[in-house]
Design an enzyme around this catalytic site. Structure first.
Site, PDB file in Angstrom:
ATOM      1  N   CYS A   1       0.833  -1.205   0.000  1.00 12.74           N
ATOM      2  CA  CYS A   1       0.000   0.000   0.000  1.00 12.74           C
ATOM      3  C   CYS A   1       0.869   1.257   0.000  1.00 12.74           C
ATOM      4  O   CYS A   1       1.343   1.698   1.047  1.00 12.74           O
ATOM      5  CB  CYS A   1      -0.938   0.007   1.211  1.00 12.74           C
TER       6      CYS A   1
ATOM      7  N   CYS B   1      -0.438   4.206   1.987  1.00 10.71           N
ATOM      8  CA  CYS B   1      -0.197   4.106   3.433  1.00 10.71           C
ATOM      9  C   CYS B   1       1.274   4.396   3.765  1.00 10.71           C
ATOM     10  O   CYS B   1       1.557   5.034   4.778  1.00 10.71           O
ATOM     11  CB  CYS B   1      -0.505   2.703   3.955  1.00 10.71           C
ATOM     12  N   ASP B   2       2.194   3.908   2.953  1.00 13.37           N
ATOM     13  CA  ASP B   2       3.592   3.838   3.386  1.00 13.37           C
ATOM     14  C   ASP B   2       4.587   4.696   2.614  1.00 13.37           C
ATOM     15  O   ASP B   2       5.753   4.778   3.004  1.00 13.37           O
ATOM     16  CB  ASP B   2       4.062   2.369   3.335  1.00 13.37           C
TER      17      ASP B   2
END
Ligand code: NDP
Length: 309
Positions: free
Chosen positions: A136, A139-140
């Site tokens: 992801c 997200c990261d």
């Protein structure tokens, strides 16, 4: 064996399921959440979550899920730690058969079983999630400022991951096992024009190398020349697709060609009284916050459906 009748049964316990539980519990519907084999879903394999509103310093994925569950429990949602083996949606009340032998009848069902990101199947990749391996970028990516990352895949997901990562990383390499992309032409154009992104064609990752700090390199095989080289990297992002967790439905709900549940009015399935929320019906946003939002919608729709009966 007599089966107990519930107003709302929620299948799955990620952000969508917990939010549906919270809203339906606060609507006095006494929801039952059947948690599944991996309670909490994908968030439980995430470390820092920095994009869930309300946590200005971020929060660990498992803690966020734990707090969501506690909030729903406060309003007396019930949780059952088993998995649904089978459902019968041919008539109302719907029938839900669990792995532990429990059978429930439900006036409404909310499906929030999520989707599972596909990984390559390399021995250490799952243990390195959050330590350099991710599925992801949204997200990261922030953790890879001015660093080198590699993305695996040749579809739209991989292209989106690479494009998003290029806003942070110094270099982004896309590793694709063939010499043509599956991604849309528009997405391909965006990738080819991005000076930070480079393609590694006809290549596959054969090994992930890590130390105490996490991933530091990968081994990549050129499938045409059969040569393996080591490449320095700080992160390895999987962009090879997601599998929606819908097999237990045994085709009783209309799904798209990839298996994601088709919904209208945000959360309604083709069966009145059966709702779907979160990643099991969303192959596009796939965020904890959007899953939670659709869990809220499913609970509100279920409540209105019941009150109209
Ligand atoms: P896809 O199935 O389209 O692509 C998966 C990619 O991963 C393929 O290139 C495939 O290679 C590769 N792959 C699969 N398994 C492996 C493996 N074990 N090792 C190496 N490579 C592997 O999945 P996506 O998630 O990309 O897209 C799913 C759907 O969602 C598509 O319809 C897509 O258009 C859509 N989507 C749309 C977006 C948008 O519009 N912005 C964003 C994201 C997805 P190969 O090509 O060789 O099979």
């Amino acid at each position: 064996m007599s089966a107990s009748l519930r107003q709302v049964v929620i299948i799955g316990s990620g952000p969508a399921g917990h939010t549906a539980a919270l809203y339906s519990a606060r609507a006095n519907l006494n929801p039952l959440v059947i948690e599944g084999h991996e309670p909490g879903g994908q968030l439980t394999t995430t470390t820092d979550v920095e994009n869930f509103p309300g946590f200005e310093n971020g929060i660990l994925g498992p803690e966020l899920i734990d707090r969501m569950k506690k909030q729903a429990l406060r309003f007396e949602a019930q949780y059952l730690n088993t998995k649904v083996n089978e459902v019968d949606f041919s008539a109302r009340p719907f029938k839900i058969i669990c792995e532990n032998g429990d059978i429930f009848l439900a006036q409404t069902v909310i499906i929030s079983t999520g989707a599972t990101a596909k990984y390559l199947g390399l021995p250490n990749e799952i243990s390195l999630i959050g330590k350099g391996v991710s599925a992801c970028a949204t997200c990261d990516a922030f953790f890879y400022k001015n660093r080198i990352v590699h993305v695996v895949g040749g579809g739209d997901t991989a292209m989106e991951e690479a494009s998003f990562l290029s806003k942070f990383a110094s270099h982004v390499y896309i590793i694709h096992r063939r010499d043509t992309l599956r991604a849309s032409k528009a997405m391909q154009k965006r990738i080819f024009e991005n000076p930070k992104i480079q393609m590694l064609w006809n290549s596959e990752v054969t090994e992930i190398l890590s130390n105490l700090q996490g991933v530091y390199a990968i081994k990549v095989r050129d499938v045409k020349k059969n040569e393996v080289i080591e490449r320095k990297t700080d992160g390895l992002f999987m962009g090879i697709g997601h599998t929606p967790n819908t097999t237990f439905l045994k085709k009783q709900i209309t799904c798209d060609q990839l298996g994601f549940i088709k919904t209208v009015n945000d959360v309604e399935t083709n069966i009145p009284g059966v709702f779907a929320c979160g990643d099991v019906q969303d192959s596009y946003y796939r965020q904890a916050i959007s899953a939670a939002g659709s869990g809220c919608m499913a609970a509100i729709r279920a409540e209105r459906f019941l009150s109209h009966q």
